[in-house]
Write a protein that holds these residues in place. Structure first.
Motif, PDB file in Angstrom:
ATOM      1  N   CYS A  41      -8.500  13.269   8.429  1.00 17.20           N
ATOM      2  CA  CYS A  41      -9.762  12.880   7.527  1.00 17.20           C
ATOM      3  C   CYS A  41      -9.171  13.110   6.072  1.00 17.20           C
ATOM      4  CB  CYS A  41     -10.807  13.782   7.743  1.00 17.20           C
ATOM      5  SG  CYS A  41     -11.692  13.565   9.404  1.00 17.20           S
ATOM      6  N   HIS A  42      -9.378  12.087   5.208  1.00 15.01           N
ATOM      7  CA  HIS A  42      -8.906  12.083   3.868  1.00 15.01           C
ATOM      8  C   HIS A  42     -10.032  13.083   3.105  1.00 15.01           C
ATOM      9  CE1 HIS A  42      -8.173  10.443  -0.242  1.00 15.01           C
ATOM     10  NE2 HIS A  42      -7.099  10.065   0.294  1.00 15.01           N
ATOM     11  N   SER A  43      -9.355  13.358   2.080  1.00  9.32           N
ATOM     12  CA  SER A  43     -10.246  14.249   1.210  1.00  9.32           C
ATOM     13  C   SER A  43     -11.438  13.807   0.541  1.00  9.32           C
ATOM     14  CB  SER A  43      -9.162  15.031   0.068  1.00  9.32           C
ATOM     15  OG  SER A  43      -8.670  14.078  -0.678  1.00  9.32           O
ATOM     16  N   SER A  44     -11.153  12.288   0.580  1.00  8.00           N
ATOM     17  CA  SER A  44     -12.194  11.516  -0.228  1.00  8.00           C
ATOM     18  C   SER A  44     -13.579  11.850   0.727  1.00  8.00           C
ATOM     19  CB  SER A  44     -11.907  10.405  -0.615  1.00  8.00           C
ATOM     20  OG  SER A  44     -11.798   9.538   0.516  1.00  8.00           O
ATOM     21  N   LEU A  45     -13.573  12.140   1.795  1.00  5.64           N
ATOM     22  CA  LEU A  45     -14.809  12.218   2.862  1.00  5.64           C
ATOM     23  C   LEU A  45     -15.700  12.982   2.292  1.00  5.64           C
ATOM     24  CD1 LEU A  45     -15.690  11.597   5.608  1.00  5.64           C
ATOM     25  CD2 LEU A  45     -14.294  13.176   6.759  1.00  5.64           C
ATOM     26  N   GLY A  46     -15.373  14.054   1.525  1.00  6.57           N
ATOM     27  CA  GLY A  46     -16.342  15.303   1.018  1.00  6.57           C
ATOM     28  C   GLY A  46     -16.252  16.457   1.694  1.00  6.57           C
ATOM     29  N   GLU A  47     -15.541  16.452   2.673  1.00  6.32           N
ATOM     30  CA  GLU A  47     -15.525  17.810   3.455  1.00  6.32           C
ATOM     31  C   GLU A  47     -14.702  18.799   2.500  1.00  6.32           C
ATOM     32  OE1 GLU A  47     -16.782  18.321   6.381  1.00  6.32           O
ATOM     33  OE2 GLU A  47     -17.425  16.356   6.469  1.00  6.32           O
ATOM     34  N   PRO A  48     -15.395  20.136   2.651  1.00  7.31           N
ATOM     35  CA  PRO A  48     -14.880  21.306   1.965  1.00  7.31           C
ATOM     36  C   PRO A  48     -13.501  21.956   2.374  1.00  7.31           C
ATOM     37  CG  PRO A  48     -16.632  22.041   3.376  1.00  7.31           C
ATOM     38  CD  PRO A  48     -16.441  20.703   3.518  1.00  7.31           C
ATOM     39  N   MET A  49     -12.457  21.069   2.596  1.00  4.32           N
ATOM     40  CA  MET A  49     -11.234  21.465   3.099  1.00  4.32           C
ATOM     41  C   MET A  49     -10.259  21.175   1.806  1.00  4.32           C
ATOM     42  SD  MET A  49     -11.085  19.793   6.932  1.00  4.32           S
ATOM     43  CE  MET A  49     -12.516  18.830   7.044  1.00  4.32           C
ATOM     44  N   HIS A  50      -9.381  22.198   1.965  1.00  3.94           N
ATOM     45  CA  HIS A  50      -8.230  21.852   0.893  1.00  3.94           C
ATOM     46  C   HIS A  50      -6.883  21.827   1.482  1.00  3.94           C
ATOM     47  CE1 HIS A  50     -11.304  23.048  -1.861  1.00  3.94           C
ATOM     48  NE2 HIS A  50     -11.400  23.797  -1.234  1.00  3.94           N
ATOM     49  N   HIS A  51      -6.133  20.694   1.215  1.00  5.75           N
ATOM     50  CA  HIS A  51      -5.058  20.382   1.739  1.00  5.75           C
ATOM     51  C   HIS A  51      -3.750  20.715   0.889  1.00  5.75           C
ATOM     52  CE1 HIS A  51      -7.004  19.170   5.427  1.00  5.75           C
ATOM     53  NE2 HIS A  51      -7.860  18.388   4.536  1.00  5.75           N
ATOM     54  N   GLU A  52      -3.703  21.081  -0.317  1.00  7.35           N
ATOM     55  CA  GLU A  52      -2.671  21.227  -1.258  1.00  7.35           C
ATOM     56  C   GLU A  52      -1.411  21.733  -0.609  1.00  7.35           C
ATOM     57  OE1 GLU A  52      -5.942  22.850  -1.781  1.00  7.35           O
ATOM     58  OE2 GLU A  52      -6.764  21.687  -3.230  1.00  7.35           O
ATOM     59  N   ARG A  53      -1.314  22.620   0.234  1.00  6.75           N
ATOM     60  CA  ARG A  53      -0.083  23.017   0.930  1.00  6.75           C
ATOM     61  C   ARG A  53       0.345  22.040   1.515  1.00  6.75           C
ATOM     62  NH1 ARG A  53      -0.888  28.353   4.245  1.00  6.75           N
ATOM     63  NH2 ARG A  53       1.436  28.069   4.285  1.00  6.75           N
ATOM     64  N   LEU A  54      -0.401  21.078   2.372  1.00  9.26           N
ATOM     65  CA  LEU A  54       0.192  19.971   3.083  1.00  9.26           C
ATOM     66  C   LEU A  54       0.685  19.062   2.163  1.00  9.26           C
ATOM     67  CD1 LEU A  54      -2.420  19.790   6.059  1.00  9.26           C
ATOM     68  CD2 LEU A  54      -0.048  20.555   6.290  1.00  9.26           C
ATOM     69  N   GLU A  55      -0.024  18.571   0.993  1.00  7.30           N
ATOM     70  CA  GLU A  55       0.121  17.587   0.286  1.00  7.30           C
ATOM     71  C   GLU A  55       1.421  17.895  -0.487  1.00  7.30           C
ATOM     72  OE1 GLU A  55      -3.106  16.884  -2.700  1.00  7.30           O
ATOM     73  OE2 GLU A  55      -4.489  16.786  -0.979  1.00  7.30           O
ATOM     74  N   PHE A  56       1.640  19.124  -0.713  1.00 12.62           N
ATOM     75  CA  PHE A  56       2.966  19.621  -1.328  1.00 12.62           C
ATOM     76  C   PHE A  56       4.120  19.368  -0.329  1.00 12.62           C
ATOM     77  CE2 PHE A  56       6.280  23.075  -1.942  1.00 12.62           C
ATOM     78  CZ  PHE A  56       6.603  22.539  -3.429  1.00 12.62           C
ATOM     79  N   LEU A  57       3.955  19.637   0.902  1.00 12.13           N
ATOM     80  CA  LEU A  57       4.892  19.346   1.933  1.00 12.13           C
ATOM     81  C   LEU A  57       5.122  17.959   2.071  1.00 12.13           C
ATOM     82  CD1 LEU A  57       6.805  20.535   4.252  1.00 12.13           C
ATOM     83  CD2 LEU A  57       4.879  20.568   5.614  1.00 12.13           C
ATOM     84  N   GLY A  58       4.109  17.189   2.095  1.00 12.61           N
ATOM     85  CA  GLY A  58       4.303  15.707   2.215  1.00 12.61           C
ATOM     86  C   GLY A  58       5.026  15.220   1.222  1.00 12.61           C
ATOM     87  N   ASP A  59       4.814  15.440  -0.224  1.00  4.43           N
ATOM     88  CA  ASP A  59       5.464  15.176  -1.419  1.00  4.43           C
ATOM     89  C   ASP A  59       6.907  15.677  -1.318  1.00  4.43           C
ATOM     90  OD1 ASP A  59       3.167  14.213  -2.400  1.00  4.43           O
ATOM     91  OD2 ASP A  59       2.768  15.535  -3.798  1.00  4.43           O
ATOM     92  N   ALA A  60       7.234  16.680  -0.478  1.00  8.03           N
ATOM     93  CA  ALA A  60       8.583  17.156  -0.483  1.00  8.03           C
ATOM     94  C   ALA A  60       9.258  16.072   0.559  1.00  8.03           C
ATOM     95  CB  ALA A  60       8.692  18.511  -0.277  1.00  8.03           C
ATOM     96  N   VAL A  61       8.636  15.696   1.570  1.00  5.57           N
ATOM     97  CA  VAL A  61       9.271  15.035   2.443  1.00  5.57           C
ATOM     98  C   VAL A  61       9.546  13.644   1.933  1.00  5.57           C
ATOM     99  CG1 VAL A  61       8.767  13.788   4.726  1.00  5.57           C
ATOM    100  CG2 VAL A  61       8.310  16.401   4.498  1.00  5.57           C
ATOM    101  N   LEU A  62       8.743  13.076   1.284  1.00  6.68           N
ATOM    102  CA  LEU A  62       8.935  11.758   0.679  1.00  6.68           C
ATOM    103  C   LEU A  62      10.199  11.683  -0.389  1.00  6.68           C
ATOM    104  CD1 LEU A  62       5.043  10.615   0.254  1.00  6.68           C
ATOM    105  CD2 LEU A  62       6.755   9.720   1.791  1.00  6.68           C
ATOM    106  N   ARG A  63      10.203  12.751  -1.065  1.00  2.00           N
ATOM    107  CA  ARG A  63      11.286  13.008  -1.960  1.00  2.00           C
ATOM    108  C   ARG A  63      12.549  12.859  -1.301  1.00  2.00           C
ATOM    109  NH1 ARG A  63       7.729  16.057  -5.125  1.00  2.00           N
ATOM    110  NH2 ARG A  63       8.663  18.158  -3.940  1.00  2.00           N
ATOM    111  N   LEU A  64      12.393  13.718  -0.143  1.00  2.57           N
ATOM    112  CA  LEU A  64      13.682  13.805   0.521  1.00  2.57           C
ATOM    113  C   LEU A  64      14.139  12.623   1.273  1.00  2.57           C
ATOM    114  CD1 LEU A  64      16.042  15.545   1.642  1.00  2.57           C
ATOM    115  CD2 LEU A  64      14.465  16.146   3.757  1.00  2.57           C
ATOM    116  N   ALA A  65      13.160  11.842   1.730  1.00  3.88           N
ATOM    117  CA  ALA A  65      13.474  10.491   2.254  1.00  3.88           C
ATOM    118  C   ALA A  65      13.913   9.628   1.359  1.00  3.88           C
ATOM    119  CB  ALA A  65      12.291   9.997   3.065  1.00  3.88           C
ATOM    120  N   ALA A  66      13.298   9.753   0.169  1.00  7.84           N
ATOM    121  CA  ALA A  66      13.591   8.730  -1.030  1.00  7.84           C
ATOM    122  C   ALA A  66      15.344   8.874  -1.262  1.00  7.84           C
ATOM    123  CB  ALA A  66      12.700   8.629  -2.142  1.00  7.84           C
TER     124      ALA A  66
END
Length: 66
Positions: A41-66
């Motif tokens: 589920c995307h965060s724009s769904l409006g659910e009270p879930m926070h995914h900052e740690r996963l976003e940080f990890l995802g960004d790191a993986v993208l930088r590594l892949a690039a």
């Protein structure tokens, strides 16, 4: 989680070759599949879930892949 959403998640997992009903018993429950639902589920769904740690990890993986 609605019964329709539960059925969608089970169908999705089966397309990936994962059969959540293969464990026996009454079948997958909403509680058991809630982490998968949260991950899909995307965060724009409006659910009270926070995914900052996963976003940080995802960004790191993208930088590594690039």
């Amino acid at each position: 989680m609605s019964p329709e959403r539960l059925a969608e998640l089970v169908a999705f997992l089966k397309t990936l070759g994962i059969d959540p009903t293969a464990q026996g018993g009454p079948g997958p429950t909403a509680e058991a599949l809630s982490p998968i639902d949260e991950a899909l589920c995307h965060s724009s769904l409006g659910e009270p879930m926070h995914h900052e740690r996963l976003e940080f990890l995802g960004d790191a993986v993208l930088r590594l892949a690039a």
